[in-house]
Design a protein around this motif. Sequence first.
Motif, PDB file in Angstrom:
ATOM      1  N   UNK A 150      -3.385  10.098   9.819  1.00 29.51           N
ATOM      2  CA  UNK A 150      -3.174   8.751   9.307  1.00 29.51           C
ATOM      3  C   UNK A 150      -3.124   8.686   7.794  1.00 29.51           C
ATOM      4  N   UNK A 151      -2.147   7.945   7.293  1.00 31.88           N
ATOM      5  CA  UNK A 151      -2.062   7.677   5.851  1.00 31.88           C
ATOM      6  C   UNK A 151      -2.104   6.174   5.569  1.00 31.88           C
ATOM      7  N   UNK A 152      -2.262   5.370   6.613  1.00 30.99           N
ATOM      8  CA  UNK A 152      -2.355   3.910   6.532  1.00 30.99           C
ATOM      9  C   UNK A 152      -1.013   3.255   6.206  1.00 30.99           C
ATOM     10  N   UNK A 153      -0.885   2.008   6.588  1.00 31.97           N
ATOM     11  CA  UNK A 153       0.263   1.211   6.189  1.00 31.97           C
ATOM     12  C   UNK A 153       0.161   0.916   4.700  1.00 31.97           C
ATOM     13  N   UNK A 154       1.285   0.702   4.029  1.00 32.38           N
ATOM     14  CA  UNK A 154       1.214   0.430   2.587  1.00 32.38           C
ATOM     15  C   UNK A 154       0.493  -0.875   2.290  1.00 32.38           C
ATOM     16  N   UNK A 155      -0.239  -0.916   1.184  1.00 30.68           N
ATOM     17  CA  UNK A 155      -0.876  -2.167   0.769  1.00 30.68           C
ATOM     18  C   UNK A 155       0.176  -3.217   0.420  1.00 30.68           C
ATOM     19  N   UNK A 156      -0.257  -4.429   0.307  1.00 31.98           N
ATOM     20  CA  UNK A 156       0.640  -5.524  -0.050  1.00 31.98           C
ATOM     21  C   UNK A 156       1.365  -5.222  -1.358  1.00 31.98           C
ATOM     22  N   UNK A 157       2.674  -5.432  -1.353  1.00 29.96           N
ATOM     23  CA  UNK A 157       3.471  -5.199  -2.550  1.00 29.96           C
ATOM     24  C   UNK A 157       4.114  -3.829  -2.612  1.00 29.96           C
ATOM     25  N   UNK A 158       3.776  -2.979  -1.630  1.00 30.72           N
ATOM     26  CA  UNK A 158       4.353  -1.628  -1.607  1.00 30.72           C
ATOM     27  C   UNK A 158       5.460  -1.544  -0.580  1.00 30.72           C
ATOM     28  N   UNK A 159       6.528  -0.855  -0.938  1.00 37.61           N
ATOM     29  CA  UNK A 159       7.568  -0.497   0.006  1.00 37.61           C
ATOM     30  C   UNK A 159       7.108   0.756   0.756  1.00 37.61           C
ATOM     31  N   UNK A 160       7.342   0.850   2.084  1.00 38.43           N
ATOM     32  CA  UNK A 160       6.900   2.050   2.813  1.00 38.43           C
ATOM     33  C   UNK A 160       7.435   3.351   2.235  1.00 38.43           C
ATOM     34  N   UNK A 161       8.697   3.340   1.762  1.00 42.96           N
ATOM     35  CA  UNK A 161       9.262   4.561   1.190  1.00 42.96           C
ATOM     36  C   UNK A 161       8.501   4.991  -0.055  1.00 42.96           C
ATOM     37  N   UNK A 162       8.110   4.035  -0.862  1.00 41.41           N
ATOM     38  CA  UNK A 162       7.325   4.355  -2.049  1.00 41.41           C
ATOM     39  C   UNK A 162       5.918   4.808  -1.699  1.00 41.41           C
ATOM     40  N   UNK A 163       5.354   4.199  -0.651  1.00 41.93           N
ATOM     41  CA  UNK A 163       3.989   4.531  -0.258  1.00 41.93           C
ATOM     42  C   UNK A 163       3.879   5.972   0.245  1.00 41.93           C
ATOM     43  N   UNK A 164       4.776   6.399   1.126  1.00 44.88           N
ATOM     44  CA  UNK A 164       4.665   7.755   1.669  1.00 44.88           C
ATOM     45  C   UNK A 164       4.885   8.812   0.592  1.00 44.88           C
ATOM     46  N   UNK A 165       5.597   8.455  -0.478  1.00 46.43           N
ATOM     47  CA  UNK A 165       5.842   9.406  -1.557  1.00 46.43           C
ATOM     48  C   UNK A 165       4.879   9.214  -2.725  1.00 46.43           C
ATOM     49  N   UNK A 166       3.867   8.377  -2.531  1.00 45.42           N
ATOM     50  CA  UNK A 166       2.853   8.210  -3.573  1.00 45.42           C
ATOM     51  C   UNK A 166       1.815   9.325  -3.468  1.00 45.42           C
ATOM     52  N   UNK A 167       1.149   9.586  -4.568  1.00 48.41           N
ATOM     53  CA  UNK A 167       0.174  10.667  -4.618  1.00 48.41           C
ATOM     54  C   UNK A 167      -1.199  10.179  -4.139  1.00 48.41           C
ATOM     55  N   UNK A 168      -1.971  11.114  -3.603  1.00 47.27           N
ATOM     56  CA  UNK A 168      -3.327  10.795  -3.183  1.00 47.27           C
ATOM     57  C   UNK A 168      -4.160  10.391  -4.391  1.00 47.27           C
ATOM     58  N   UNK A 169      -5.019   9.408  -4.220  1.00 50.22           N
ATOM     59  CA  UNK A 169      -5.901   8.972  -5.287  1.00 50.22           C
ATOM     60  C   UNK A 169      -7.116   9.899  -5.361  1.00 50.22           C
ATOM     61  N   UNK A 170      -7.713  10.050  -6.537  1.00 44.30           N
ATOM     62  CA  UNK A 170      -8.868  10.955  -6.677  1.00 44.30           C
ATOM     63  C   UNK A 170      -9.979  10.661  -5.679  1.00 44.30           C
ATOM     64  N   UNK A 171     -10.230   9.389  -5.390  1.00 47.41           N
ATOM     65  CA  UNK A 171     -11.319   9.045  -4.473  1.00 47.41           C
ATOM     66  C   UNK A 171     -10.998   9.371  -3.016  1.00 47.41           C
ATOM     67  N   UNK A 172      -9.735   9.713  -2.745  1.00 45.05           N
ATOM     68  CA  UNK A 172      -9.349  10.085  -1.380  1.00 45.05           C
ATOM     69  C   UNK A 172      -9.418  11.596  -1.129  1.00 45.05           C
TER      70      UNK A 172
END
Length: 202
Positions: free
Chosen positions: A128-150
């Motif tokens: 699971x990588x979760x659905x994108x947060x509000x304001x995010x396009x799914x294409x942008x979300x899947x290609x976003x980098x993992x956050x340090x806290x993750x």
Amino acid sequence: MGLGNPGAMYAATRHNVGWLVVDELARQENAVWRKDGDAEVAEVRLGREKALLVKPQTFMNASGRAVAPFARFYKLEPSTDLLVAQDDLDSPFGLLRLRKGGRSGGQNGVKDIIAKLATEDFARLKIGISRPPSGWDPAGWVLSKWRPEEEATLRDLVAIGVKAVRTWGEKGLLDAQKDFNGTDLRPREAQAPSPMPATPDA
């Protein structure tokens, strides 16, 4: 098969979590990656079985172009011989499960594998990588980098994913499901990142 996009710019993105699993398994087995057709491959042993780890170099949308030649050459039966490690938008980050068959769920790599093999009947390790947060396009979300806290949760998920692959190879899908489908490492409090523009490479 671990799904992902080739190139350093995609290495730390959510879409490449399938690659992280096969990379870690190869590291544990001291396996060496080599180029073979449209993929990088490495040979390992899962119990008494020889297994081939595959990372398509075709970009996500053409993943089937990499897996189909291996399925034909080795006379693989997809229903028993193929496991695809993939990211899953419809599962929360921290959740891991195995399933067999079914449609692609919008995962374009899985969609292309189904098309090239002409069957949905193969196992998937869905991370699971979760659905994108509000304001995010799914294409942008899947290609976003993992956050340090993750990152700590991600490392644990990848480690458990490797154990699930080993169990699938040694004992079969039902045992892997029994042992790992309850995996839930969801962070209790997640901060939504800032939106980013869509990108055409998802």
